[in-house]
Design a protein around this motif. Structure first.
Motif, short mmCIF file in Angstrom:
data_model
loop_
_atom_site.label_atom_id
_atom_site.label_comp_id
_atom_site.label_asym_id
_atom_site.label_seq_id
_atom_site.Cartn_x
_atom_site.Cartn_y
_atom_site.Cartn_z
N LYS A 187 0.86 -1.18 0.00
CA LYS A 187 0.00 0.00 0.00
C LYS A 187 0.89 1.23 0.00
O LYS A 187 1.46 1.61 1.02
N THR A 189 1.91 5.28 -0.75
CA THR A 189 1.46 6.66 -0.86
C THR A 189 2.53 7.44 -1.62
O THR A 189 3.69 7.01 -1.70
N GLU A 361 -2.05 5.08 -3.29
CA GLU A 361 -3.27 5.58 -2.66
C GLU A 361 -3.13 7.09 -2.56
O GLU A 361 -2.30 7.60 -1.80
N ALA A 372 -6.88 4.22 -5.56
CA ALA A 372 -5.66 3.63 -6.08
C ALA A 372 -5.43 4.05 -7.52
O ALA A 372 -6.30 3.88 -8.37
#
Length: 384
Positions: A187, A189, A361, A372
């Motif tokens: 995940k 960023t 994200e 996403a």
């Protein structure tokens, strides 16, 4: 309708075909709001192994579902000739560029980073820029991209090359690769705060960086610096904090290379940056400049390049948390202006890694929601 039947070897007494990447092709969803995926085929190499000239008529890319071709992309005529010429020019330029300041093996390694192919020195001499291949010559197509419609369950890609020999006899060769819908395990960023613009020339670039993206910081008018200043310290991105995109361990890092002066309209020449000295001292690190590699402990690694000289806030072996400042944006390596290069990889060694589709994200300017995304060229990416 064509049903896929591929020849994995693709070698006989006429011509041979190799594709890169060779094992499988990753598809990537450009944006979760837009249906369908995309594929990126780095390089196709066609070698005339016969004792007579051949002419390449066309190259077809078939997208198959359960053995049945659903989509056909054809490269022929002027488009084919243009792609062959561009590949020829690019490889020759890299070869001459590198040979001007380093040894043969290092030059070939740099070309491999760009094209995914480890050419031999004699291959560079036998490269052709047209579809007419004399005996022993090779032709290269680089950067083939296509869309995958969402209504089909596409699982295979066939490359078909049609050529004719000196007697006019048609020869057809095929090679196939599975298409893998790679989905990011980490995940992620965005590795910065605020609004930065994505630039994605790497979609047609090196195998290690096939899904990489560059990020630059600009103002509302699209300027990289106030009043279009050419001073390094005036650039919005220069010195800005660079963040860990996800939790992990620092697998490798480097920040010994000085930042370049500004070259807004071109890449600096080897003489201007003294590449001979840089390659002698840093080797292939010269390409990406100062960098950091984060091991996410799941087979995925984040690499961020072109960092500021002596800006690292961490060291090898340190554990980092998502959003933690790890360095500052710089202008080191092959970089004409301050920006960062981000890529997700399957190994911690840039020179031997495979680029992976990186899904962040975050928000995209003018998009209604947060989710996403794999940033597209020119999009404004926001990390609040």
């Amino acid at each position: 309708m064509y049903r896929g039947k591929t020849d994995k070897n693709m070698v006989n007494d006429s011509f041979s075909v190799q594709v890169y990447p060779s094992g499988q092709i990753y598809t990537a969803k450009e944006n979760r709001i837009i249906g369908g995926d995309t594929f990126y085929l780095r390089t196709v190499v066609i070698r005339n192994d016969s004792g007579e000239a051949i002419s390449i008529i066309d190259v077809k890319i078939y997208l198959l579902s359960s053995g049945v071709a659903r989509v056909t992309n054809e490269i022929s005529g002027k488009v084919l000739e243009t792609m062959l010429q561009e590949s020829f020019d690019g490889i020759k330029q890299y070869s001459g560029f590198c040979r001007g300041f380093t040894d043969v093996n290092t030059a070939l390694s740099v070309i491999k980073l760009e094209y995914g192919v480890l050419f031999k020195e004699q291959d560079i001499q036998t490269l052709s820029n047209t579809a007419n291949l004399p005996p022993g010559k090779i032709a290269v197509l680089h950067g083939i991209r296509g869309d995958i419609p969402s209504e089909f369950n596409i699982d295979y890609l066939d490359v078909e090359i049609t050529a004719k020999d000196s007697k006019g006899k048609l020869i057809i060769k095929r090679i196939g690769l599975p298409l893998v819908k790679y989905r990011c395990k980490t995940k992620l960023t965005f590795p910065f705060k605020g609004v930065w613009q994505a630039q994605t020339p790497h979609r047609f670039g090196p195998v290690p960086t096939e899904c990489a993206v560059d990020f630059v910081q600009i103002d509302k008018e699209g300027n990289l610096s106030p009043n279009q200043s050419s001073e390094l310290n005036n650039y919005y991105a220069f010195g800005k904090p660079i963040l860990a995109p996800a939790d992990g361990v620092i697998g490798d890092c480097f920040d010994d290379m000085a930042d370049n002066p500004i070259y807004t309209d071109r890449m600096p020449t080897p003489e201007e940056l003294d590449y001979a000295a840089l390659f002698k001292k840093y080797g292939l690190k010269t390409v990406g400049g100062n960098y950091i590699i984060i091991d996410h402990n799941n087979g995925e690694y984040s690499c961020i390049g072109h960092l500021k000289h002596k800006s690292l806030k961490v060291k090898k072996g340190d554990c980092v948390r998502q959003g933690q400042t790890v360095a500052e944006c710089g202008n080191s390596g092959e970089s004409p202006m301050p920006h960062i290069h981000y890529q997700l990889m399957d190994k911690g060694d840039f020179s031997n890694a495979r680029g992976l589709p990186a899904i962040f994200e975050g928000r995209i300017l003018f998009r209604p929601d947060k989710g996403a995304v794999l940033p597209r060229d020119g999009q404004y990416c926001i990390n609040d």
